[in-house]
Structure formats: C-alpha cells, structure tokens
Scaffold this motif. Structure first.
Motif, PDB file in Angstrom:
ATOM      1  N   GLY A  83     -11.105  -3.034  10.838  1.00 18.36           N
ATOM      2  CA  GLY A  83     -12.543  -2.904  10.692  1.00 18.36           C
ATOM      3  C   GLY A  83     -12.885  -2.507   9.274  1.00 18.36           C
ATOM      4  N   ALA A  84     -14.143  -2.165   9.067  1.00 16.53           N
ATOM      5  CA  ALA A  84     -14.605  -1.768   7.740  1.00 16.53           C
ATOM      6  C   ALA A  84     -13.986  -0.440   7.326  1.00 16.53           C
ATOM      7  N   ARG A  85     -14.102  -0.122   6.052  1.00 18.25           N
ATOM      8  CA  ARG A  85     -13.612   1.155   5.551  1.00 18.25           C
ATOM      9  C   ARG A  85     -14.324   2.294   6.274  1.00 18.25           C
ATOM     10  N   PRO A  86     -13.595   3.307   6.729  1.00 17.87           N
ATOM     11  CA  PRO A  86     -14.231   4.402   7.478  1.00 17.87           C
ATOM     12  C   PRO A  86     -15.056   5.303   6.564  1.00 17.87           C
ATOM     13  N   PRO A  87     -16.006   6.051   7.131  1.00 20.64           N
ATOM     14  CA  PRO A  87     -16.786   6.996   6.325  1.00 20.64           C
ATOM     15  C   PRO A  87     -15.889   8.054   5.693  1.00 20.64           C
ATOM     16  N   GLU A  88     -16.339   8.603   4.584  1.00 25.06           N
ATOM     17  CA  GLU A  88     -15.587   9.650   3.888  1.00 25.06           C
ATOM     18  C   GLU A  88     -15.281  10.794   4.847  1.00 25.06           C
ATOM     19  N   GLY A  89     -14.021  11.205   4.878  1.00 22.64           N
ATOM     20  CA  GLY A  89     -13.598  12.286   5.749  1.00 22.64           C
ATOM     21  C   GLY A  89     -13.071  11.831   7.095  1.00 22.64           C
ATOM     22  N   MET A  90     -13.242  10.535   7.424  1.00 22.51           N
ATOM     23  CA  MET A  90     -12.800   9.995   8.721  1.00 22.51           C
ATOM     24  C   MET A  90     -11.573   9.092   8.571  1.00 22.51           C
ATOM     25  N   GLN A  91     -10.921   9.123   7.412  1.00 22.28           N
ATOM     26  CA  GLN A  91      -9.764   8.262   7.183  1.00 22.28           C
ATOM     27  C   GLN A  91      -8.573   8.734   8.003  1.00 22.28           C
ATOM     28  N   ASP A  92      -7.815   7.750   8.503  1.00 24.76           N
ATOM     29  CA  ASP A  92      -6.568   8.030   9.216  1.00 24.76           C
ATOM     30  C   ASP A  92      -5.419   7.574   8.324  1.00 24.76           C
ATOM     31  N   PRO A  93      -4.540   8.492   7.906  1.00 27.44           N
ATOM     32  CA  PRO A  93      -3.456   8.100   6.989  1.00 27.44           C
ATOM     33  C   PRO A  93      -2.497   7.073   7.578  1.00 27.44           C
ATOM     34  N   HIS A  94      -2.529   6.891   8.907  1.00 28.63           N
ATOM     35  CA  HIS A  94      -1.649   5.918   9.552  1.00 28.63           C
ATOM     36  C   HIS A  94      -2.326   4.558   9.736  1.00 28.63           C
ATOM     37  N   LEU A  95      -3.566   4.426   9.276  1.00 27.72           N
ATOM     38  CA  LEU A  95      -4.304   3.186   9.484  1.00 27.72           C
ATOM     39  C   LEU A  95      -4.790   2.668   8.129  1.00 27.72           C
ATOM     40  N   ASP A 137      -4.674  -0.920   5.190  1.00 29.79           N
ATOM     41  CA  ASP A 137      -4.400  -2.343   4.990  1.00 29.79           C
ATOM     42  C   ASP A 137      -3.128  -2.507   4.173  1.00 29.79           C
ATOM     43  N   ALA A 138      -2.805  -3.758   3.807  1.00 31.13           N
ATOM     44  CA  ALA A 138      -1.549  -4.025   3.112  1.00 31.13           C
ATOM     45  C   ALA A 138      -1.492  -3.390   1.732  1.00 31.13           C
ATOM     46  N   GLY A 139      -2.654  -3.078   1.144  1.00 31.97           N
ATOM     47  CA  GLY A 139      -2.683  -2.443  -0.160  1.00 31.97           C
ATOM     48  C   GLY A 139      -2.747  -0.936  -0.097  1.00 31.97           C
ATOM     49  N   GLY A 140      -2.685  -0.374   1.107  1.00 34.47           N
ATOM     50  CA  GLY A 140      -2.735   1.076   1.268  1.00 34.47           C
ATOM     51  C   GLY A 140      -4.139   1.636   1.354  1.00 34.47           C
ATOM     52  N   GLY A 141      -5.163   0.770   1.386  1.00 35.63           N
ATOM     53  CA  GLY A 141      -6.538   1.236   1.515  1.00 35.63           C
ATOM     54  C   GLY A 141      -6.860   1.614   2.948  1.00 35.63           C
ATOM     55  N   PHE A 142      -7.666   2.638   3.122  1.00 36.22           N
ATOM     56  CA  PHE A 142      -8.018   3.081   4.468  1.00 36.22           C
ATOM     57  C   PHE A 142      -8.926   2.062   5.157  1.00 36.22           C
ATOM     58  N   SER A 164     -18.680  -9.841  16.655  1.00 40.02           N
ATOM     59  CA  SER A 164     -18.522 -11.292  16.522  1.00 40.02           C
ATOM     60  C   SER A 164     -17.211 -11.817  17.091  1.00 40.02           C
ATOM     61  N   GLY A 165     -16.318 -10.921  17.494  1.00 38.86           N
ATOM     62  CA  GLY A 165     -15.045 -11.367  18.058  1.00 38.86           C
ATOM     63  C   GLY A 165     -14.038 -11.809  17.017  1.00 38.86           C
ATOM     64  N   VAL A 166     -14.288 -11.488  15.756  1.00 39.38           N
ATOM     65  CA  VAL A 166     -13.348 -11.817  14.691  1.00 39.38           C
ATOM     66  C   VAL A 166     -12.293 -10.720  14.604  1.00 39.38           C
ATOM     67  N   PHE A 167     -11.035 -11.123  14.473  1.00 37.57           N
ATOM     68  CA  PHE A 167      -9.956 -10.156  14.279  1.00 37.57           C
ATOM     69  C   PHE A 167      -9.357 -10.371  12.893  1.00 37.57           C
ATOM     70  N   PHE A 168      -9.375  -9.296  12.107  1.00 34.97           N
ATOM     71  CA  PHE A 168      -8.776  -9.336  10.784  1.00 34.97           C
ATOM     72  C   PHE A 168      -7.341  -8.824  10.856  1.00 34.97           C
ATOM     73  N   GLN A 169      -6.456  -9.529  10.150  1.00 31.84           N
ATOM     74  CA  GLN A 169      -5.034  -9.209  10.163  1.00 31.84           C
ATOM     75  C   GLN A 169      -4.582  -8.819   8.770  1.00 31.84           C
ATOM     76  N   ALA A 170      -3.707  -7.824   8.687  1.00 30.67           N
ATOM     77  CA  ALA A 170      -3.059  -7.469   7.426  1.00 30.67           C
ATOM     78  C   ALA A 170      -1.558  -7.595   7.621  1.00 30.67           C
ATOM     79  N   ILE A 180      -5.549  -7.837  -0.427  1.00 25.79           N
ATOM     80  CA  ILE A 180      -5.908  -6.523  -0.960  1.00 25.79           C
ATOM     81  C   ILE A 180      -6.985  -6.668  -2.034  1.00 25.79           C
ATOM     82  N   GLY A 181      -7.671  -5.584  -2.321  1.00 28.25           N
ATOM     83  CA  GLY A 181      -8.700  -5.600  -3.352  1.00 28.25           C
ATOM     84  C   GLY A 181     -10.004  -6.175  -2.825  1.00 28.25           C
ATOM     85  N   LEU A 182     -10.621  -7.023  -3.630  1.00 23.36           N
ATOM     86  CA  LEU A 182     -11.923  -7.586  -3.294  1.00 23.36           C
ATOM     87  C   LEU A 182     -11.955  -8.231  -1.903  1.00 23.36           C
TER      88      LEU A 182
END
Length: 217
Positions: A53-65, A67-72, A39-45, A25-27
């Motif tokens: 994937g990267a943080r979604p654009p403002e307004g496109m956040q899914d509350p069910h998606l 990371d482990a810290g609660g970030g969209f 690149s075929g890299v899979f990130f796991q939380a 979480i965080g940085l």
C-alpha cells in the motif's frame, strides 16, 4: 504538483483493476499513492511482498514491512509475504501484468538502461533485468532530463537492462510510446509545448498532427 508527483499520477492511470503490478524503487514506488485502495490492484516488490500500500503516516512505520529499496510501505487487506524464490518465479514466469521502473536512459529502439553507471559501484543487478524481460507491460517513469542532459537518447550509452523494447515512457514533459518505427509522442504535460519537448529530447520523436495534454484527474 512537482515533477515526480506528476509522473506518478500519470503512470497510475495505466493501471487497471485486478492487475498484479511491480513497482521499482524510488519514483515508481510513489504510484501506489494514486491508485484507489479498493480497486483490487496488488502491488508486488521483488523482496517478497504482494499487496503493497501507500507509505504509512509518520510514526506508523513497521520495520518489517518495506519495499525492495528499504522504504516503508503499508499492506492492503489480503497482502502476503513470500520468499525470494517465489517472488522471482512470479516475475520470470510472466505472471506480472505490469512493472513500473525508473530509468537512466531510453533510446529510439525503446531499450532501457537503468541498472549501472560505468565507474560507479553498484550493490548488484537487482531485479530490473528479470522485470523488463518477464512483465507483460514495462512502463518507465523518469524525469525527461538530468543535469541538463536528455535521458531520451538516440542510442543508450549506458549498459542496457534488456534487449526488449519497453511499452511506455512517462516523464515530467511527455508520454512517449516506443514502437517499431521509433518513439511516438502521445501526450504533453500540462502547459508544456511541443517545441519544449522536442528541444529536451536528444532522440528523434515521431510527432503526430495533434498531441493532447495529459489528463491527471
């Protein structure tokens, strides 16, 4: 770029195509922004998502998606949602190629302290202890100092996360590789001199004859 972006960009260069990588979480969560989606890299939380994937654009956040810290976060094609038991089975079973974690301190032996500050309440240990023990490589992404105090110290004064030596430390000033002989200075941040790095580091550094600048791409 600011210090956090510099660190995230440099850590992203340690990630190879096809890897399964945990981002703390965080940085560390910023690293996903600098790894190409194709690149075929899979990130796991550890909360049960593979394929962050990267943080979604403002307004496109899914509350069910998140990371482990609660970030969209977003999800890449092929992403999967798994339960906590399977998530920690992957971590504890040694199936992660790399984990990227923040740090409060790292010492000359390469030990990481990142889960507790004495006297402050924490909600729990989280997955850091499992991650440092189980991942093939452990990369610490953190600022070199906090409130004027070096975070790279002779001996950790905070509770250790694990007895295992971490693989690499990436800060806003340097790339440092812990080894059996101590902390080897491998790279300098752009525009940062050796004297500034040594002065900002409480621990003893092994400084080779030539230390190249980070190439951030």
């Amino acid at each position: 770029m600011d210090a956090k972006e510099l660190i995230a960009r440099r850590v992203a260069q340690e990630i190879r195509p096809g890897m399964l990588v945990n981002l703390g979480i965080g940085l560390p969560s910023m690293v996903a922004n600098f790894v190409p989606a194709h690149s075929g890299v899979f990130f796991q939380a550890e909360n049960g998502v593979i394929g962050l994937g990267a943080r979604p654009p403002e307004g496109m956040q899914d509350p069910h998606l998140t990371d482990a810290g609660g970030g969209f976060v977003s999800a890449v094609p092929g992403a999967a949602s798994i339960d906590s038991a399977m998530s920690f089975g992957i971590i504890r079973g040694g199936h992660l190629d790399m984990t990227v974690l923040g740090g409060l301190q790292v010492d000359e032996a390469g030990h990481l302290a990142n889960w507790k500050v004495p006297g402050r309440m924490v909600p729990g240990m989280g997955g850091a202890m499992d991650l440092v023990t189980g991942a093939a490589r452990v990369v610490v992404a953190m600022q070199h100092a906090a409130k004027g105090e070096s975070k790279i110290v002779p001996v950790c004064s905070l509770p250790l996360t694990s007895q295992r030596r971490v693989s690499l430390i990436v800060t806003d000033l340097a790339v440092i590789e812990p080894g059996p002989d101590g902390l080897l200075l491998r790279e300098r941040a752009p525009g940062v001199g050796l004297d500034a790095i040594v002065a900002a580091t409480s621990a003893r550094l092994l400084v080779p004859g030539s230390v190249p600048e980070m190439c951030l791409g």
